[in-house]
Write a protein that holds these residues in place. Structure first.
Motif, PDB file in Angstrom:
ATOM      1  N   ARG A  87       8.604   3.468   4.684  1.00 42.15           N
ATOM      2  CA  ARG A  87       8.695   3.314   6.141  1.00 42.15           C
ATOM      3  C   ARG A  87      10.127   3.019   6.579  1.00 42.15           C
ATOM      4  N   HIS A 120       4.835   8.505   3.127  1.00 46.22           N
ATOM      5  CA  HIS A 120       4.728   8.200   4.560  1.00 46.22           C
ATOM      6  C   HIS A 120       5.299   9.315   5.441  1.00 46.22           C
ATOM      7  N   ASP A 206      -5.946   6.395   7.457  1.00 47.43           N
ATOM      8  CA  ASP A 206      -4.496   6.244   7.576  1.00 47.43           C
ATOM      9  C   ASP A 206      -3.881   6.332   6.177  1.00 47.43           C
ATOM     10  N   ILE A 208      -1.501   4.139   5.026  1.00 54.75           N
ATOM     11  CA  ILE A 208      -1.263   2.779   4.514  1.00 54.75           C
ATOM     12  C   ILE A 208      -2.063   1.769   5.342  1.00 54.75           C
ATOM     13  N   SER A 210      -1.507  -2.219   5.691  1.00 54.72           N
ATOM     14  CA  SER A 210      -0.683  -3.330   5.231  1.00 54.72           C
ATOM     15  C   SER A 210      -1.252  -4.628   5.796  1.00 54.72           C
ATOM     16  N   GLY A 212      -3.130  -4.785   8.294  1.00 57.00           N
ATOM     17  CA  GLY A 212      -4.437  -4.459   8.859  1.00 57.00           C
ATOM     18  C   GLY A 212      -4.414  -4.394  10.382  1.00 57.00           C
TER      19      GLY A 212
HETATM   20  C1  R5P Z   1       2.572   3.396   9.891  1.00 56.03           C
HETATM   21  O1  R5P Z   1       2.981   4.291  10.608  1.00 56.03           O
HETATM   22  C2  R5P Z   1       1.552   3.606   8.821  1.00 56.03           C
HETATM   23  O2  R5P Z   1       1.045   4.905   8.841  1.00 56.03           O
HETATM   24  C3  R5P Z   1       0.431   2.605   8.932  1.00 56.03           C
HETATM   25  O3  R5P Z   1      -0.267   2.837  10.141  1.00 56.03           O
HETATM   26  C4  R5P Z   1       0.960   1.198   8.917  1.00 56.03           C
HETATM   27  O4  R5P Z   1       1.812   1.003   7.845  1.00 56.03           O
HETATM   28  C5  R5P Z   1      -0.182   0.201   8.860  1.00 56.03           C
HETATM   29  O5  R5P Z   1       0.359  -1.075   8.874  1.00 56.03           O
HETATM   30  P1  R5P Z   1      -0.494  -2.319   9.311  1.00 56.03           P
HETATM   31  O6  R5P Z   1      -1.729  -2.350   8.460  1.00 56.03           O
HETATM   32  O7  R5P Z   1       0.407  -3.495   9.047  1.00 56.03           O
HETATM   33  O8  R5P Z   1      -0.803  -2.167  10.768  1.00 56.03           O
END
Ligand code: R5P
Length: 277
Positions: A87, A120, A206, A208, A210, A212
């Motif tokens: 990212r 990503h 999605d 990732i 991370s 949530g």
């Molecule tokens: C970001 O653009 C990625 O595709 C995920 O949506 C993001 O990394 C999710 O992160 P989190 O779980 O912290 O919202």
């Protein structure tokens, strides 16, 4: 020859139960990392499977690649199921380091080929000076989701939109997407959207998860709009700070692959890699 990286033990076992060699790793008292190949790799075409999260696994990757070269491997393919730091693929502010480029350069200096899963941004592949390939696990996640009899696949943001769009067709399930704005590392806003999800089973997918935050914001909107069941799936389950527990309260189920071996890993990416091996 499969080199079973210590960051991906379960995945490596699936790929080569009776073949390949392992790598011994130890920690020195100061936390520094020691690696040793458990076999002779000289003259071999080696395929190292090693993820990069958490950070220690990234260092192990570098040290193992160095050891493979030093011990006479004929060719080295770096299979990195989760490519971390993806990212940070540009300098968003002046003076920032482009971490994913730095890692790509390091891998390129040791390996002959690079392969990863759901990176990503495909643009990161341009940072490599060696042939690089990105595979997607989205079909496997969708196949798993079919057990929920979904009425809709949903991408939580623009970034995931194309991925979900291209795969969902094969399953005959409609898809849609939301629009997300990231406020900071742990806060996101999702623009309210008119969607008819009344009584539906929705699966949000999605690359990732991370903190949530993204998934939870999306699920709140879907339940508010009358969705009957909401499931969350991702390729890379980072589940930062135990976000797994928080997510479970907001979803009927949460699932991920074994590109990072934390938690249950309901879907394995082994079938994607088997062909290569
Ligand atoms: C970001 O653009 C990625 O595709 C995920 O949506 C993001 O990394 C999710 O992160 P989190 O779980 O912290 O919202």
């Amino acid at each position: 020859m499969l080199i079973k990286g210590p960051g991906s033990p379960g995945l490596c076992e699936k790929l080569g139960e009776d073949s390949g060699i392992g790598v011994t790793t130890e920690r020195f008292p100061d936390g520094e990392i020691y690696v040793r190949l458990n076999g002779d790799v000289s003259g071999e075409d080696c395929v190292l499977v090693q993820t990069t999260h958490p950070n220690d696994h990234l260092l192990e990757l570098m040290f193992i690649l160095d050891a493979l070269r030093d011990n006479g491997a004929r060719t080295v393919t770096a299979v990195v199921p989760y490519f971390g730091y993806s990212r940070q693929d540009k300098a968003f502010k002046e003076g920032e380091g482009v971490s994913s480029r730095a890692i790509a350069r390091m891998i390129s200096s040791y390996a002959d080929r690079f392969l990863t899963i759901d990176i990503h941004g495909e643009r990161i592949l341009d940072f490599f000076d060696i042939p690089s390939t990105n595979l997607t696990a989205l079909d496997l996640l969708m196949e798993y989701s079919m057990g929920f009899e979904p009425d809709l696949f949903l991408a939580p943001d623009e970034g995931a939109k194309e991925r979900v769009n291209s795969c969902s067709r094969g399953f005959g399930v409609p898809w849609d997407h939301l629009e997300k704005t990231r406020i900071d590392g742990s806060t996101v806003e999702i623009k309210p959207k008119e969607m008819d999800v009344q009584g539906m089973t929705v699966v949000i997918l999605d690359d990732i998860i991370s903190t949530g935050g993204t998934m939870i914001e999306a699920s709140k909107q879907l339940y508010d709009m009358g969705a009957e069941e909401v499931h969350a799936g991702c390729t890379h389950g980072l589940f930062t700070g135990g976000s797994w527990k928080r997510l479970e309260k907001h979803f009927d189920s949460v699932f991920c692959t074994d590109t990072i071996e934390k938690g249950r890993c309901e879907v394995s990416v082994a079938p994607l890699l088997e062909e290569l091996l």
